[in-house]
Write a protein that holds these residues in place. Structure first.
Motif, PDB file in Angstrom:
ATOM      1  N   ALA A 205     -15.352 -50.373 -18.406  1.00 60.35           N
ATOM      2  CA  ALA A 205     -14.476 -50.374 -17.241  1.00 60.35           C
ATOM      3  C   ALA A 205     -14.881 -49.225 -16.337  1.00 60.35           C
ATOM      4  O   ALA A 205     -15.661 -48.342 -16.720  1.00 60.35           O
ATOM      5  N   THR A 206     -14.388 -49.238 -15.131  1.00 60.17           N
ATOM      6  CA  THR A 206     -14.662 -48.171 -14.174  1.00 60.17           C
ATOM      7  C   THR A 206     -13.345 -47.582 -13.674  1.00 60.17           C
ATOM      8  O   THR A 206     -12.322 -48.282 -13.604  1.00 60.17           O
ATOM      9  N   ILE A 207     -13.370 -46.301 -13.317  1.00 60.39           N
ATOM     10  CA  ILE A 207     -12.181 -45.621 -12.797  1.00 60.39           C
ATOM     11  C   ILE A 207     -12.332 -45.485 -11.279  1.00 60.39           C
ATOM     12  O   ILE A 207     -13.317 -44.923 -10.790  1.00 60.39           O
ATOM     13  N   ARG A 208     -11.363 -45.984 -10.565  1.00 58.23           N
ATOM     14  CA  ARG A 208     -11.349 -45.888  -9.105  1.00 58.23           C
ATOM     15  C   ARG A 208     -10.465 -44.723  -8.671  1.00 58.23           C
ATOM     16  O   ARG A 208      -9.598 -44.260  -9.389  1.00 58.23           O
ATOM     17  N   TYR A 209     -10.746 -44.267  -7.435  1.00 55.10           N
ATOM     18  CA  TYR A 209      -9.927 -43.263  -6.749  1.00 55.10           C
ATOM     19  C   TYR A 209     -10.024 -41.872  -7.389  1.00 55.10           C
ATOM     20  O   TYR A 209      -9.061 -41.108  -7.397  1.00 55.10           O
ATOM     21  N   ARG A 251     -18.076 -42.712  -9.020  1.00 52.81           N
ATOM     22  CA  ARG A 251     -18.111 -43.949  -9.803  1.00 52.81           C
ATOM     23  C   ARG A 251     -18.190 -43.548 -11.271  1.00 52.81           C
ATOM     24  O   ARG A 251     -19.223 -43.084 -11.746  1.00 52.81           O
ATOM     25  N   VAL A 252     -17.082 -43.717 -11.957  1.00 54.07           N
ATOM     26  CA  VAL A 252     -16.960 -43.293 -13.356  1.00 54.07           C
ATOM     27  C   VAL A 252     -16.886 -44.546 -14.226  1.00 54.07           C
ATOM     28  O   VAL A 252     -15.944 -45.342 -14.088  1.00 54.07           O
ATOM     29  N   VAL A 253     -17.865 -44.724 -15.097  1.00 54.21           N
ATOM     30  CA  VAL A 253     -17.892 -45.859 -16.022  1.00 54.21           C
ATOM     31  C   VAL A 253     -17.411 -45.380 -17.383  1.00 54.21           C
ATOM     32  O   VAL A 253     -17.832 -44.322 -17.869  1.00 54.21           O
TER      33      VAL A 253
END
Length: 295
Positions: A205-209, A251-253
């Motif tokens: 998953a990725t973390i937004r904001y 962009r954090v995966v």
């Protein structure tokens, strides 16, 4: 006067001489063998028959050894066949009991997690998975019969699984946290920066904001923030796998920690749990007071 040759073998004198010679031979044999000649004959017979007796004894011993070897071989083969059958039976039993053992171990771990979270948690079993398909999920064996409603959080000892997407009379469907249409309010453990987790599929998953000003390290733990009112704050979500700079945000995966493809038993949080769960206070055990005069 010519003398004619007498027929010594047939004359009376010849027979007398033969008799005398036999007497002398018998006397000599008697003098040589003694008064008990039987033992000498027995000794001679033993000496003569000893090689044949040894050969017969070795032949008998060889036959006995061969028979014993054949019997031992037959017993060994029978024992091997019995052990092979028992081993096959034990393997079959182990294969049959393996899922139960795994489920029992999972249940023990869930009970440990349930003791750590002081909420009314409910357990359910995963009976089917549609995760390989697009927007697939996990099917539970409980639904409205257990009092379940949509948007309840689902977790396992390794981390969060997702939320209930739809609830039927006896079954429910989980929307996994790695689904493209899933979202979870999360925060980074070190910096406490908050964001929204969106699924990428395959347990990622990725973390937004997350602002570019934040410092995020690979391997940093990702926890639930509790802002979505689905999960309380502090539950493990996964660990940061990649961090790249973007135009406005990082962009954090994230690699999710919960084994979504192997989950068999899950716990369901109550609907709209508190923002943060405090561990219950456990009073220390009080030792009984001793009476005076008692040891």
């Amino acid at each position: 006067m010519p003398v004619r040759a007498a027929k010594w073998g047939w004359s009376r004198t010849g027979w007398q001489r033969l008799l005398i010679a036999l007497l002398w031979l018998g006397h000599g044999a008697w003098a040589l063998l003694g008064p008990n000649p039987g033992r000498h004959w027995k000794t001679a017979a033993d000496v003569v028959s000893r090689p044949s007796q040894g050969l017969a004894s070795r032949w008998h011993a060889w036959r006995v050894a061969r028979w014993e070897s054949a019997r031992n071989l037959a017993e060994t083969r029978a024992e091997n066949a019995r052990l092979t059958a028992e081993l096959a039976q034990l393997k079959t039993l182990a294969a049959q009991e393996a899922p139960r053992q795994v489920e029992a171990e999972e249940a023990v771990r869930l009970m440990g997690l349930k003791r750590q979270i002081p909420l009314d948690l409910k357990a359910a079993r995963v009976i089917f998975s549609t995760r390989p398909a697009a927007f697939g999920g996990l099917i539970l064996d409980r639904g409205q019969d257990l009092g379940l409603v949509p948007d309840q959080g689902v977790l396992v000892p390794e981390g969060i699984v997702g939320r209930l997407w739809s609830v039927g009379p006896t079954q429910s469907k989980i929307l996994p946290a790695d689904a493209p249409n899933a979202s979870v309010a999360v925060m980074l453990m070190r910096s406490r920066a908050t964001g929204v987790l969106q699924g990428l599929g395959s347990g990622r998953a990725t973390i937004r904001y997350i602002s570019n000003q934040e410092v995020v390290q690979v391997g940093e733990a990702v926890l639930t923030s509790g802002l979505d009112r689905v999960f309380p704050r502090g539950l493990l979500v996964g660990y940061v796998a990649e961090v790249t700079q973007g135009d406005l945000e990082l962009r954090v995966v994230v690699n999710l920690s919960a084994p979504l493809d192997r989950a068999s038993l899950v716990l369901l949080l109550p609907s709209q749990p508190p923002l943060e769960v405090q561990p219950p206070f456990v009073a220390p055990e009080q030792k009984p007071q001793r009476k005076r005069g008692t040891p």
